[in-house]
Design a protein around this motif. Structure first.
Motif, PDB file in Angstrom:
ATOM      1  N   GLY A 230       0.779  -1.225   0.000  1.00  0.00           N
ATOM      2  CA  GLY A 230       0.000   0.000   0.000  1.00  0.00           C
ATOM      3  C   GLY A 230       0.811   1.276   0.000  1.00  0.00           C
ATOM      4  O   GLY A 230       1.914   1.349   0.554  1.00  0.00           O
ATOM      5  N   ARG A 248      -3.486   2.539   0.462  1.00  0.00           N
ATOM      6  CA  ARG A 248      -4.108   2.410  -0.863  1.00  0.00           C
ATOM      7  C   ARG A 248      -3.347   1.342  -1.638  1.00  0.00           C
ATOM      8  O   ARG A 248      -2.242   1.575  -2.117  1.00  0.00           O
ATOM      9  CB  ARG A 248      -4.093   3.772  -1.552  1.00  0.00           C
ATOM     10  CG  ARG A 248      -4.903   4.811  -0.774  1.00  0.00           C
ATOM     11  CD  ARG A 248      -4.567   6.221  -1.123  1.00  0.00           C
ATOM     12  NE  ARG A 248      -3.202   6.592  -0.718  1.00  0.00           N
ATOM     13  CZ  ARG A 248      -2.703   7.820  -0.780  1.00  0.00           C
ATOM     14  NH1 ARG A 248      -3.447   8.816  -1.232  1.00  0.00           N
ATOM     15  NH2 ARG A 248      -1.476   8.066  -0.396  1.00  0.00           N
ATOM     16  N   GLY A 257      -1.171   2.990  -6.265  1.00  0.00           N
ATOM     17  CA  GLY A 257      -2.161   2.642  -5.270  1.00  0.00           C
ATOM     18  C   GLY A 257      -3.341   3.592  -5.218  1.00  0.00           C
ATOM     19  O   GLY A 257      -4.301   3.340  -4.484  1.00  0.00           O
ATOM     20  N   ASN A 258      -3.292   4.681  -5.974  1.00  0.00           N
ATOM     21  CA  ASN A 258      -4.356   5.694  -5.915  1.00  0.00           C
ATOM     22  C   ASN A 258      -5.732   5.050  -6.091  1.00  0.00           C
ATOM     23  O   ASN A 258      -5.933   4.205  -6.965  1.00  0.00           O
ATOM     24  CB  ASN A 258      -4.151   6.732  -7.017  1.00  0.00           C
ATOM     25  CG  ASN A 258      -2.769   7.351  -6.969  1.00  0.00           C
ATOM     26  OD1 ASN A 258      -1.802   6.714  -7.375  1.00  0.00           O
ATOM     27  ND2 ASN A 258      -2.676   8.571  -6.475  1.00  0.00           N
ATOM     28  N   LEU A 259      -6.679   5.478  -5.264  1.00  0.00           N
ATOM     29  CA  LEU A 259      -8.038   4.939  -5.371  1.00  0.00           C
ATOM     30  C   LEU A 259      -8.649   5.260  -6.719  1.00  0.00           C
ATOM     31  O   LEU A 259      -9.434   4.470  -7.258  1.00  0.00           O
ATOM     32  CB  LEU A 259      -8.906   5.498  -4.241  1.00  0.00           C
ATOM     33  CG  LEU A 259      -8.412   5.219  -2.813  1.00  0.00           C
ATOM     34  CD1 LEU A 259      -9.427   5.724  -1.798  1.00  0.00           C
ATOM     35  CD2 LEU A 259      -8.121   3.738  -2.597  1.00  0.00           C
ATOM     36  N   GLY A 263      -7.133   1.411  -6.938  1.00  0.00           N
ATOM     37  CA  GLY A 263      -6.607   0.869  -5.699  1.00  0.00           C
ATOM     38  C   GLY A 263      -7.702   0.625  -4.674  1.00  0.00           C
ATOM     39  O   GLY A 263      -8.805   1.169  -4.766  1.00  0.00           O
ATOM     40  N   THR A 264      -7.380  -0.203  -3.687  1.00  0.00           N
ATOM     41  CA  THR A 264      -8.307  -0.524  -2.615  1.00  0.00           C
ATOM     42  C   THR A 264      -7.827   0.138  -1.329  1.00  0.00           C
ATOM     43  O   THR A 264      -6.655   0.017  -0.969  1.00  0.00           O
ATOM     44  CB  THR A 264      -8.399  -2.045  -2.396  1.00  0.00           C
ATOM     45  OG1 THR A 264      -8.854  -2.665  -3.607  1.00  0.00           O
ATOM     46  CG2 THR A 264      -9.359  -2.381  -1.261  1.00  0.00           C
ATOM     47  N   GLY A 265      -8.711   0.837  -0.644  1.00  0.00           N
ATOM     48  CA  GLY A 265      -8.337   1.520   0.584  1.00  0.00           C
ATOM     49  C   GLY A 265      -8.551   0.645   1.811  1.00  0.00           C
ATOM     50  O   GLY A 265      -9.668   0.226   2.084  1.00  0.00           O
ATOM     51  N   ASP A 296       2.404  10.949   2.521  1.00  0.00           N
ATOM     52  CA  ASP A 296       2.324   9.717   1.743  1.00  0.00           C
ATOM     53  C   ASP A 296       3.599   8.919   1.954  1.00  0.00           C
ATOM     54  O   ASP A 296       4.709   9.435   1.753  1.00  0.00           O
ATOM     55  CB  ASP A 296       2.140  10.034   0.255  1.00  0.00           C
ATOM     56  CG  ASP A 296       0.792  10.659  -0.035  1.00  0.00           C
ATOM     57  OD1 ASP A 296      -0.163  10.416   0.734  1.00  0.00           O
ATOM     58  OD2 ASP A 296       0.679  11.397  -1.027  1.00  0.00           O
ATOM     59  N   GLY A 312      -8.908  10.972   2.816  1.00  0.00           N
ATOM     60  CA  GLY A 312      -8.811   9.727   3.568  1.00  0.00           C
ATOM     61  C   GLY A 312      -9.649   9.705   4.831  1.00  0.00           C
ATOM     62  O   GLY A 312      -9.750   8.674   5.500  1.00  0.00           O
ATOM     63  N   GLU A 315     -12.804   7.110   4.804  1.00  0.00           N
ATOM     64  CA  GLU A 315     -12.424   5.697   4.920  1.00  0.00           C
ATOM     65  C   GLU A 315     -11.913   5.388   6.331  1.00  0.00           C
ATOM     66  O   GLU A 315     -12.225   4.326   6.893  1.00  0.00           O
ATOM     67  CB  GLU A 315     -11.355   5.351   3.887  1.00  0.00           C
ATOM     68  CG  GLU A 315     -11.835   5.411   2.436  1.00  0.00           C
ATOM     69  CD  GLU A 315     -11.685   6.812   1.831  1.00  0.00           C
ATOM     70  OE1 GLU A 315     -11.855   6.943   0.609  1.00  0.00           O
ATOM     71  OE2 GLU A 315     -11.381   7.772   2.575  1.00  0.00           O
TER      72      GLU A 315
END
Length: 339
Positions: A230, A248, A257-259, A263-265, A296, A312, A315
């Motif tokens: 991630g 991410r 990894g960006n949603l 990507g999955t958070g 990041d 973020g 989430e």
């Protein structure tokens, strides 16, 4: 809840009166309430009993003070009533042109890119700040902490990195590192990011394209295998790290990894190494006027510092229960009470 109370304990003494809070944002119809941190912040402000206004960034302006006009920075303020329905999330109760001096605090939440219009908005907010308006994050600090280049101040925490527009120097860096990520300085949401191997047959044309044949500066960084676990977003609120981060995780076959790139958070507790970096940077960035920051990290290496509109929060609350938006409003209450 215990973590929330412990986190906010250092912010005791916040404002006991309702505040008028203005959020500088992109057009309301572009915000996605089910995931947007700006919406979460506005909802938190309302739940704290404050009056919430939205000012769409293109309406910002300035007028010279004259005998019949107070002058200063102003914008078209939309008074909002926030609703829990993510598909019908607000009601506009009033709209009028107001000086920014009419608000207890102004929150700059316009999304990148940091282009000429963004810098113009920062200049207008800086004029408001000179007139006594509290602006979070401070406009000067926003200009001085560009997301890609801000990390260069902290070389002890970042991966091997080269910033250049010189094709020869970039090629040499790729040869040395063998596997790199190359990205324009003005990219956001994972756009125009390339992974280049030393033997990639397309590396010349990719570098030529990204740099415009040497006219535009780019950043090249060592590829970190830890991206598989991630690209982690850590939130700093008033210099203190939220104990949960948003990892991410790239989808299969993807290096980003960006949603927004699929990507999955996944929300995770901070590791000791991540907390060390956050604790080293948090107080320093707060002292510069950066009340809300997104760090990041990949594999405990710092890859970005986001100060424009860190995300973020939704989430993190959904998966951990920690209310980062509420903690941010508490920090603003405290700042308004002591300033």
């Amino acid at each position: 809840m215990t973590q929330q109370l412990h986190f906010e304990r250092h912010l005791l003494g916040g404002s006991e009166r309702p505040l008028r809070l203005a959020f500088i944002i992109d057009p309301l119809d572009r915000l996605k309430a089910w995931k947007d941190s700006s919406v979460a912040l506005m909802r938190a402000a309302q739940s704290h009993g404050h009056d919430v206004f939205a000012i769409e960034a293109p309406t910002l302006g300035w007028r010279k003070p004259e005998a019949d006009h107070p002058g200063g920075s102003f914008g078209e303020a939309i008074h909002l009533h926030l609703r829990p329905d993510d598909h019908d999330w607000y009601r506009e109760t009033q709209r009028e042109w107001l000086p920014l001096k009419a608000f207890d605090a102004v929150l700059m939440r316009k999304d990148p890119p940091v282009d000429g219009e963004y810098l113009a908005a920062c200049s207008l907010l800086e004029r408001a700040e000179a007139d006594g308006v509290r602006v979070f994050n401070r406009p000067r600090a926003l200009r001085e902490h560009l997301a890609k280049l801000a990390i260069l101040e902290f070389p002890q925490f970042i991966p091997s990195t080269k910033v250049s527009r010189d094709l020869g120097r970039l090629q040499q860096f790729i040869d040395e590192q063998r596997d790199v990520i190359v990205k324009p300085l003005d990219s956001n949401s994972g756009s125009r990011i390339f992974r280049l191997h030393r033997n990639d047959p397309n590396r010349n044309v990719i570098l030529e394209t990204l740099t415009g044949n040497g006219r535009h500066t780019v950043m090249a960084q060592q590829y970190l295998q830890a991206i598989a676990q991630g690209d982690k977003r850590i939130l700093l609120i008033a210099g203190k790290a939220v104990p949960w981060c948003l990892a991410r995780i790239p989808k299969a076959g993807e290096t980003r990894g960006n949603l927004s790139a699929g990507g999955t958070g996944v929300v995770q507790e901070l590791t000791p190494g991540e907390r060390h970096i956050a604790e080293a940077l948090g107080p320093l960035l707060l002292k510069r006027g950066l009340l809300l920051v997104g760090l990041d990290l990949i594999g405990e290496r710092l890859t970005g510092i986001n100060v424009t509109s860190p995300t973020g929060m939704v989430e993190i609350r959904q998966q951990s229960g920690f209310d980062a938006a509420g903690a941010t409003i508490t920090a603003i209450e405290h700042a308004c009470a002591v300033s």
